[in-house]
Design a protein around this motif. Structure first.
Motif, PDB file in Angstrom:
ATOM      1  N   ARG A 139     -58.144  33.573  39.434  1.00 25.65           N
ATOM      2  CA  ARG A 139     -58.035  32.307  40.414  1.00 25.65           C
ATOM      3  C   ARG A 139     -57.054  31.454  39.809  1.00 25.65           C
ATOM      4  NH1 ARG A 139     -59.743  26.949  40.651  1.00 25.65           N
ATOM      5  NH2 ARG A 139     -60.626  27.074  38.645  1.00 25.65           N
ATOM      6  N   ASP A 140     -56.089  31.333  40.883  1.00 29.56           N
ATOM      7  CA  ASP A 140     -54.912  30.219  40.631  1.00 29.56           C
ATOM      8  C   ASP A 140     -55.303  28.543  40.203  1.00 29.56           C
ATOM      9  OD1 ASP A 140     -52.684  28.807  40.262  1.00 29.56           O
ATOM     10  OD2 ASP A 140     -51.591  30.010  42.015  1.00 29.56           O
ATOM     11  N   SER A 141     -55.496  28.197  38.984  1.00 30.42           N
ATOM     12  CA  SER A 141     -55.872  26.966  38.813  1.00 30.42           C
ATOM     13  C   SER A 141     -54.676  25.826  38.565  1.00 30.42           C
ATOM     14  CB  SER A 141     -56.872  26.952  37.768  1.00 30.42           C
ATOM     15  OG  SER A 141     -56.205  27.710  36.357  1.00 30.42           O
ATOM     16  N   ARG A 142     -53.488  26.277  38.775  1.00 36.02           N
ATOM     17  CA  ARG A 142     -52.169  25.396  38.529  1.00 36.02           C
ATOM     18  C   ARG A 142     -52.156  24.284  39.453  1.00 36.02           C
ATOM     19  NH1 ARG A 142     -47.608  29.639  39.139  1.00 36.02           N
ATOM     20  NH2 ARG A 142     -48.906  29.893  41.212  1.00 36.02           N
ATOM     21  N   TRP A 143     -51.410  23.430  39.084  1.00 32.65           N
ATOM     22  CA  TRP A 143     -51.073  22.385  40.040  1.00 32.65           C
ATOM     23  C   TRP A 143     -50.643  22.578  41.195  1.00 32.65           C
ATOM     24  CZ3 TRP A 143     -46.825  18.369  38.532  1.00 32.65           C
ATOM     25  CH2 TRP A 143     -45.586  19.010  38.457  1.00 32.65           C
ATOM     26  N   GLU A 144     -50.012  21.562  42.204  1.00 27.85           N
ATOM     27  CA  GLU A 144     -49.577  21.882  43.476  1.00 27.85           C
ATOM     28  C   GLU A 144     -48.044  21.865  43.568  1.00 27.85           C
ATOM     29  OE1 GLU A 144     -51.532  18.953  46.176  1.00 27.85           O
ATOM     30  OE2 GLU A 144     -53.404  19.771  45.793  1.00 27.85           O
ATOM     31  N   ASN A 145     -47.430  21.638  42.337  1.00 26.63           N
ATOM     32  CA  ASN A 145     -46.047  21.587  42.409  1.00 26.63           C
ATOM     33  C   ASN A 145     -45.513  22.740  41.523  1.00 26.63           C
ATOM     34  OD1 ASN A 145     -45.582  19.333  44.130  1.00 26.63           O
ATOM     35  ND2 ASN A 145     -46.467  18.123  42.604  1.00 26.63           N
ATOM     36  N   CYS A 146     -45.509  23.984  41.758  1.00 27.58           N
ATOM     37  CA  CYS A 146     -45.455  25.249  40.943  1.00 27.58           C
ATOM     38  C   CYS A 146     -43.984  25.531  41.075  1.00 27.58           C
ATOM     39  CB  CYS A 146     -46.241  26.336  41.214  1.00 27.58           C
ATOM     40  SG  CYS A 146     -47.945  26.163  40.610  1.00 27.58           S
ATOM     41  N   TYR A 147     -43.255  24.507  42.188  1.00 26.82           N
ATOM     42  CA  TYR A 147     -41.932  25.248  42.401  1.00 26.82           C
ATOM     43  C   TYR A 147     -41.110  24.438  41.346  1.00 26.82           C
ATOM     44  CZ  TYR A 147     -40.949  20.387  44.231  1.00 26.82           C
ATOM     45  OH  TYR A 147     -40.779  19.029  44.268  1.00 26.82           O
ATOM     46  N   ILE A 148     -41.615  23.382  40.912  1.00 28.21           N
ATOM     47  CA  ILE A 148     -41.049  22.864  39.478  1.00 28.21           C
ATOM     48  C   ILE A 148     -41.336  23.641  38.273  1.00 28.21           C
ATOM     49  CG2 ILE A 148     -40.618  20.563  38.063  1.00 28.21           C
ATOM     50  CD1 ILE A 148     -41.899  19.222  40.407  1.00 28.21           C
ATOM     51  N   LYS A 149     -39.938  24.096  37.448  1.00 33.43           N
ATOM     52  CA  LYS A 149     -40.280  24.753  36.455  1.00 33.43           C
ATOM     53  C   LYS A 149     -40.285  23.620  35.093  1.00 33.43           C
ATOM     54  CE  LYS A 149     -38.410  28.866  34.462  1.00 33.43           C
ATOM     55  NZ  LYS A 149     -39.507  30.156  34.987  1.00 33.43           N
ATOM     56  N   SER A 150     -41.814  23.508  35.239  1.00 36.56           N
ATOM     57  CA  SER A 150     -42.041  22.384  34.430  1.00 36.56           C
ATOM     58  C   SER A 150     -42.671  22.840  33.063  1.00 36.56           C
ATOM     59  CB  SER A 150     -43.081  21.325  35.031  1.00 36.56           C
ATOM     60  OG  SER A 150     -44.555  21.726  34.907  1.00 36.56           O
ATOM     61  N   LEU A 151     -43.045  22.008  32.045  1.00 36.29           N
ATOM     62  CA  LEU A 151     -43.693  22.632  30.891  1.00 36.29           C
ATOM     63  C   LEU A 151     -45.049  22.465  30.877  1.00 36.29           C
ATOM     64  CD1 LEU A 151     -41.324  20.430  28.190  1.00 36.29           C
ATOM     65  CD2 LEU A 151     -40.963  22.924  29.275  1.00 36.29           C
ATOM     66  N   ASN A 152     -45.602  22.257  31.924  1.00 30.79           N
ATOM     67  CA  ASN A 152     -47.103  22.182  32.229  1.00 30.79           C
ATOM     68  C   ASN A 152     -47.632  23.723  32.629  1.00 30.79           C
ATOM     69  OD1 ASN A 152     -47.995  19.328  32.301  1.00 30.79           O
ATOM     70  ND2 ASN A 152     -45.943  19.387  33.357  1.00 30.79           N
ATOM     71  N   LEU A 153     -47.736  24.583  31.451  1.00 28.76           N
ATOM     72  CA  LEU A 153     -48.188  25.815  31.698  1.00 28.76           C
ATOM     73  C   LEU A 153     -49.081  26.360  31.110  1.00 28.76           C
ATOM     74  CD1 LEU A 153     -44.388  27.216  30.728  1.00 28.76           C
ATOM     75  CD2 LEU A 153     -45.605  27.148  33.015  1.00 28.76           C
ATOM     76  N   LEU A 154     -50.323  25.528  30.523  1.00 30.45           N
ATOM     77  CA  LEU A 154     -51.519  25.937  30.045  1.00 30.45           C
ATOM     78  C   LEU A 154     -52.315  26.979  31.101  1.00 30.45           C
ATOM     79  CD1 LEU A 154     -53.220  25.823  27.694  1.00 30.45           C
ATOM     80  CD2 LEU A 154     -54.295  23.774  28.516  1.00 30.45           C
ATOM     81  N   PRO A 155     -52.376  26.596  32.188  1.00 25.81           N
ATOM     82  CA  PRO A 155     -53.141  27.578  33.049  1.00 25.81           C
ATOM     83  C   PRO A 155     -52.298  29.024  33.229  1.00 25.81           C
ATOM     84  CG  PRO A 155     -52.967  25.470  34.353  1.00 25.81           C
ATOM     85  CD  PRO A 155     -51.976  25.357  33.035  1.00 25.81           C
ATOM     86  N   ASN A 156     -51.148  29.201  33.013  1.00 26.76           N
ATOM     87  CA  ASN A 156     -50.436  30.073  33.159  1.00 26.76           C
ATOM     88  C   ASN A 156     -50.635  30.884  31.725  1.00 26.76           C
ATOM     89  OD1 ASN A 156     -48.967  27.905  34.368  1.00 26.76           O
ATOM     90  ND2 ASN A 156     -47.692  29.703  35.168  1.00 26.76           N
ATOM     91  N   VAL A 157     -50.271  30.311  30.670  1.00 23.87           N
ATOM     92  CA  VAL A 157     -50.806  30.848  29.299  1.00 23.87           C
ATOM     93  C   VAL A 157     -52.241  31.316  29.462  1.00 23.87           C
ATOM     94  CG1 VAL A 157     -51.310  30.209  27.132  1.00 23.87           C
ATOM     95  CG2 VAL A 157     -49.287  29.440  28.059  1.00 23.87           C
ATOM     96  N   LEU A 158     -53.409  30.726  29.680  1.00 23.16           N
ATOM     97  CA  LEU A 158     -54.695  31.445  29.780  1.00 23.16           C
ATOM     98  C   LEU A 158     -54.878  32.364  30.564  1.00 23.16           C
ATOM     99  CD1 LEU A 158     -56.549  27.747  29.852  1.00 23.16           C
ATOM    100  CD2 LEU A 158     -56.119  29.421  27.979  1.00 23.16           C
TER     101      LEU A 158
END
Length: 291
Positions: A139-158
């Motif tokens: 399941r994609d649990s990331r935030w709604e602004n994935c078009y921004i290549k930001s440092l908020n990657l914890l869901p991706n890491v998990l």
């Protein structure tokens, strides 16, 4: 992987052992920053301008002021290759944060952004490129602004960790069954000679290699359709593949327990791989080095 010794910190080149940021750094404390990963083949950046342009789009999206104009930053990144005498295959990691300041959620005033970039060796993963990879769905649990290549990657890491623990290369992300992308790559499904992939909305990263794939498809007269597909569409897929700067164009041969077609890379995927190699001048560079 070996880390090259010279680091670009702001506009100064330093040895990696001398680089120390204060502990009150917004990238560390808030994930308040952006980044890019640029592929290098034989000492040359690939899709360089596309990555630099996206960095500035990400910066604008989070109201971050990069302390250099595009032309100056481009010059510094090219100089970084030269100073490291880098001539192999590798990648550049570039990060910009809002800077170092006493911890406060509100943007600090009068603070200069922290910027650094470094280079690592990264050989091409020929095993994955030639034989394809297995993936899981999650399941994609990331935030709604994935078009921004930001440092908020914890869901991706998990998600990537879960894939790794299951012996898989990637995690295919979905929202209520609608496939968005992977933890660190874009994803595509091929059916009846057509390529399907999620539209370039705020819900996915607008990958630089994704843009190249679209161009390759157009040149090859292969329909490239920005239309979402679902987990239910995967069992009947003719081919699947993923793309990113480090994965290039990699065939996907399995998702969970579902084997894609005959479990081998498909014809369209292979044509796109050939176009990638040609566009990145990979074989041409190798030939020149052997002469």
């Amino acid at each position: 992987m070996s880390l090259y010794p010279i680091i670009l910190s702001q506009s100064t080149f330093k040895h990696k052992d001398s680089l120390k940021y204060p502990f009150e750094e917004r990238g560390l404390q808030f994930g308040d920053g952006i980044y890019e990963v640029i592929r290098i083949y034989h000492g040359n950046y690939y899709l360089f301008q596309e990555h630099v342009d996206r960095l500035y789009r990400s910066a604008e999206a989070i109201k971050l002021n990069i302390p250099f104009e595009k032309e100056e930053l481009s010059r510094l990144l090219l100089e970084l290759i030269k100073r490291n005498k880098m001539t192999s295959d590798g990648k550049l990691y570039l990060q910009v944060t809002r800077g170092s300041a006493p911890r406060d959620h509100v943007f600090p005033k009068g603070v200069t952004a922290n910027l650094y970039a470094y280079i690592e060796d990264l050989p091409r993963n020929l095993e994955a490129l030639e034989n394809g990879v297995k993936t899981i769905s999650i399941r994609d649990s990331r935030w709604e602004n994935c078009y921004i290549k930001s440092l908020n990657l914890l869901p991706n890491v998990l998600a990537k960790q879960e894939a790794s623990e299951q012996g898989c290369y990637e995690a295919v992300l979905h929202k209520d069954g609608v496939v968005t992308e992977c933890s660190s790559s874009n994803i595509y499904l091929v059916k009846d000679g057509k390529i399907y992939t999620h539209p370039a909305t705020k819900n996915i990263l607008h990958g630089c290699v994704r843009m190249a794939v679209e161009k390759f498809a157009k040149d090859l007269n292969i329909p490239f359709i920005e239309e979402s597909f679902t987990l239910d569409d995967i069992p009947s897929a003719d081919e699947m593949f993923l793309s990113s700067s480090t994965s290039e164009i990699t065939p996907v041969i399995q998702v969970d327990d579902i084997v894609i077609a005959d479990g081998k890379p498909g014809e369209i995927t292979e044509k796109l791989q050939e176009a990638y190699v040609k566009d990145a001048k990979i074989e041409e560079t190798k030939t020149k080095q052997m002469m």
